[in-house]
Design a protein around this motif. Structure first.
Motif, PDB file in Angstrom:
ATOM      1  N   UNK A  73       0.822  -1.211   0.000  1.00  0.00           N
ATOM      2  CA  UNK A  73       0.000   0.000   0.000  1.00  0.00           C
ATOM      3  C   UNK A  73       0.857   1.264   0.000  1.00  0.00           C
ATOM      4  N   UNK A  74       1.865   1.302   0.860  1.00  0.00           N
ATOM      5  CA  UNK A  74       2.674   2.518   0.987  1.00  0.00           C
ATOM      6  C   UNK A  74       3.524   2.751  -0.262  1.00  0.00           C
ATOM      7  N   UNK A  75       4.237   1.716  -0.722  1.00  0.00           N
ATOM      8  CA  UNK A  75       5.124   1.911  -1.875  1.00  0.00           C
ATOM      9  C   UNK A  75       4.348   2.193  -3.155  1.00  0.00           C
ATOM     10  N   UNK A  89       5.820   3.633  -7.007  1.00  0.00           N
ATOM     11  CA  UNK A  89       5.216   2.912  -8.125  1.00  0.00           C
ATOM     12  C   UNK A  89       5.409   1.405  -7.948  1.00  0.00           C
ATOM     13  N   UNK A  90       4.930   0.642  -8.930  1.00  0.00           N
ATOM     14  CA  UNK A  90       4.962  -0.811  -8.831  1.00  0.00           C
ATOM     15  C   UNK A  90       6.388  -1.356  -8.809  1.00  0.00           C
ATOM     16  N   UNK A 118       7.677  -4.060  -5.995  1.00  0.00           N
ATOM     17  CA  UNK A 118       8.209  -5.409  -6.232  1.00  0.00           C
ATOM     18  C   UNK A 118       9.645  -5.549  -5.747  1.00  0.00           C
ATOM     19  N   UNK A 119      10.459  -4.521  -5.967  1.00  0.00           N
ATOM     20  CA  UNK A 119      11.836  -4.579  -5.477  1.00  0.00           C
ATOM     21  C   UNK A 119      11.868  -4.644  -3.954  1.00  0.00           C
ATOM     22  N   UNK A 120      10.990  -3.882  -3.302  1.00  0.00           N
ATOM     23  CA  UNK A 120      10.924  -3.911  -1.837  1.00  0.00           C
ATOM     24  C   UNK A 120      10.505  -5.288  -1.338  1.00  0.00           C
ATOM     25  N   UNK A 121       9.508  -5.884  -2.007  1.00  0.00           N
ATOM     26  CA  UNK A 121       9.048  -7.225  -1.617  1.00  0.00           C
ATOM     27  C   UNK A 121      10.157  -8.259  -1.784  1.00  0.00           C
ATOM     28  N   UNK A 122      10.918  -8.149  -2.872  1.00  0.00           N
ATOM     29  CA  UNK A 122      11.986  -9.121  -3.120  1.00  0.00           C
ATOM     30  C   UNK A 122      13.120  -8.974  -2.108  1.00  0.00           C
TER      31      UNK A 122
END
Length: 472
Positions: free
Chosen positions: A436-438, A443-444, A448-452
């Motif tokens: 939600x925050x990122x 942007x997307x 995705x980079x944060x999740x990885x």
């Protein structure tokens, strides 16, 4: 022969040990035994069997063994001299797993009516009686023991072995008062996994005289049981984000949901619908769409918390509900990934989206395969993986954890460290907040980079923990 009260619609049987004079103490318009009978009538109990005094400890234990060998479903054994909140009894009797567990208070103030136990990782790893000592005790047993259907054979074997040892005088001066304490000792030492059901602010105390019984009843009235029921509907070991940014307000929606007769599965469905709407907004690719999607992701997760709280409050648990909740979490998260990728556009973003999905699949595989291995070990470990400890050893020889695990448990006692551990593993609440925050602020690609990156750290942390526990 035991007296019995039958209710065929449920799967739990209760053995009330009316083997001490205290069970006949007065309480209200009846006795302590009558009081417990009335409390059990409000819970999910199929049959209440009262074992009366007369044959001594050995006979009482053999009576429990006979019941364990002839009944189906979970069996709860408790003394009739117990004064407890109904909600305290429900911690075991209403638990959806109907597994093996014991009611404990997380204090070390042991006494003859509060035998010591040691709890590690939510399980009882050592239990005591007047004969059996417990090193490094950190809790006390409060008299209520439940054996799940899979462990009824172990309960019967333990009860018969204890009966023989007691009759032969090999357990010292044990008395019928300690029947349920000895059964807990036997189950733990035979390798059965016994869940520690913590009392929290509720009370459950065995009594020996009228003054103590009256004082215990007064003590019950000092606790707002309805409030405690609402408090316990909130998951106690939840993540940081869920605890402080969601459950603080969703708990106030539980009673309105009950009045509206909303089923937990209905709330799960609404939560999934909001997540799909979030994916649609994210797919628009606009700043307003990302902001709207972020809000919907948050609300979807809030309802995901609410469905569990509603299930725990109403005790309407079902295997299909648990499965639907777990599947919904995965589908919602991956739908949001797809929406974000569509909204960002281009080919490269899909590689990141797929990589994030694979990373989550791997993390869940690590968790579920480990939990499955633990469950298998619990089923067969008593036979070969965890040798039984003799009931004739007065001092429990179980080793306390060492090395990495001992350090981890010290950290668990530190509030800040405990919350940091919960955040590091990136549970679903933290993942939804991260998305939600990122997505709203950047942007997307950042999402995705944060999740990885965070997911990789979480996977390594969890894998190290699993290896340390397995090595022990």
């Amino acid at each position: 022969m035991p007296d019995s009260l039958t209710r065929e619609s449920t799967t739990t049987s209760v053995v009330l040990l009316a083997t001490t004079p205290a069970c006949r103490l007065s309480s209200g318009d009846g006795t302590l035994l009558d009081r417990l009978h009335d409390q059990l009538a409000t819970l999910s109990v199929r049959e209440v069997m009262v074992v009366s005094a007369g044959g001594g400890l050995g006979a009482d234990l053999r009576g429990v063994a006979k019941i364990a060998r002839t009944t189906t479903g979970a069996v709860v054994v408790l003394p009739a001299d117990l004064v407890a909140h109904t909600e305290a009894l429900a911690l075991l009797l209403e638990h959806p797993a109907r597994g093996t567990g014991a009611l404990v208070a997380h204090d070390a103030s042991a006494s003859p009516m509060r035998p010591p136990v040691r709890v590690e990782g939510g399980r009882i790893v050592a239990a005591g009686s007047s004969f059996h000592l417990v090193p490094e005790a950190n809790a006390t047993f409060r008299g209520v023991l439940q054996a799940g259907e899979a462990d009824l054979g172990s309960l019967a074997d333990v009860a018969e072995e204890l009966a023989e040892l007691a009759d032969a005088g090999r357990l010292g001066p044990v008395t019928p008062v300690e029947a349920v304490d000895l059964l807990l000792v036997g189950l733990v030492r035979s390798g059965v996994a016994v869940r520690a059901a913590g009392l929290g602010s509720l009370h459950a105390d065995r009594v020996t005289g009228q003054n103590a019984a009256d004082a215990a009843v007064v003590k019950l009235a000092e606790v707002d049981e309805a409030r405690v029921k609402l408090d316990t509907s909130v998951k106690q070991d939840d993540g940081f984000f869920a605890t402080f940014f969601v459950s603080t307000w969703t708990r106030h929606l539980v009673k309105p949901a009950v009045r509206l007769k909303l089923a937990p599965n209905t709330v799960t469905g609404i939560s999934a619908g909001l997540a799909l709407l979030a994916a649609v907004w994210f797919s628009a690719g606009t700043e307003a769409g990302r902001l709207a999607g972020a809000v919907l992701v948050y609300l979807s997760f809030a309802l995901d918390c609410l469905d569990g709280q509603l299930a725990r409050y109403t005790r309407t648990f079902s295997p299909i509900g648990a499965w639907a909740d777990g599947m919904s979490d995965r589908l919602k998260e991956y739908a949001v990934y797809i929406g974000l990728a569509f909204g960002f556009g281009g080919t490269d973003i899909w590689y990141l989206a797929v990589a994030a999905m694979i990373a989550q699949v791997v993390r869940h595989a690590i968790d579920y395969t480990y939990e499955a291995a633990v469950a298998d070990a619990a089923r067969i470990g008593a036979m070969w993986g965890r040798p039984a400890r003799s009931l004739l050893e007065s001092h429990d020889a179980t080793r306390s954890p060492g090395g990495v695990l001992k350090f981890a448990q010290r950290l668990e006692r530190d509030t800040i460290a405990r919350w940091l551990k919960k955040i590091i593993v990136l549970p679903i609440g933290e993942r939804m907040a991260l998305i939600a925050v990122t997505a709203a602020v950047w942007n997307a690609r950042v999402t995705f980079l944060s999740l990885l990156c965070w997911g990789g750290v979480a996977a390594l942390y969890q894998l190290a923990g699993r290896i340390a526990r397995s090595a022990r």
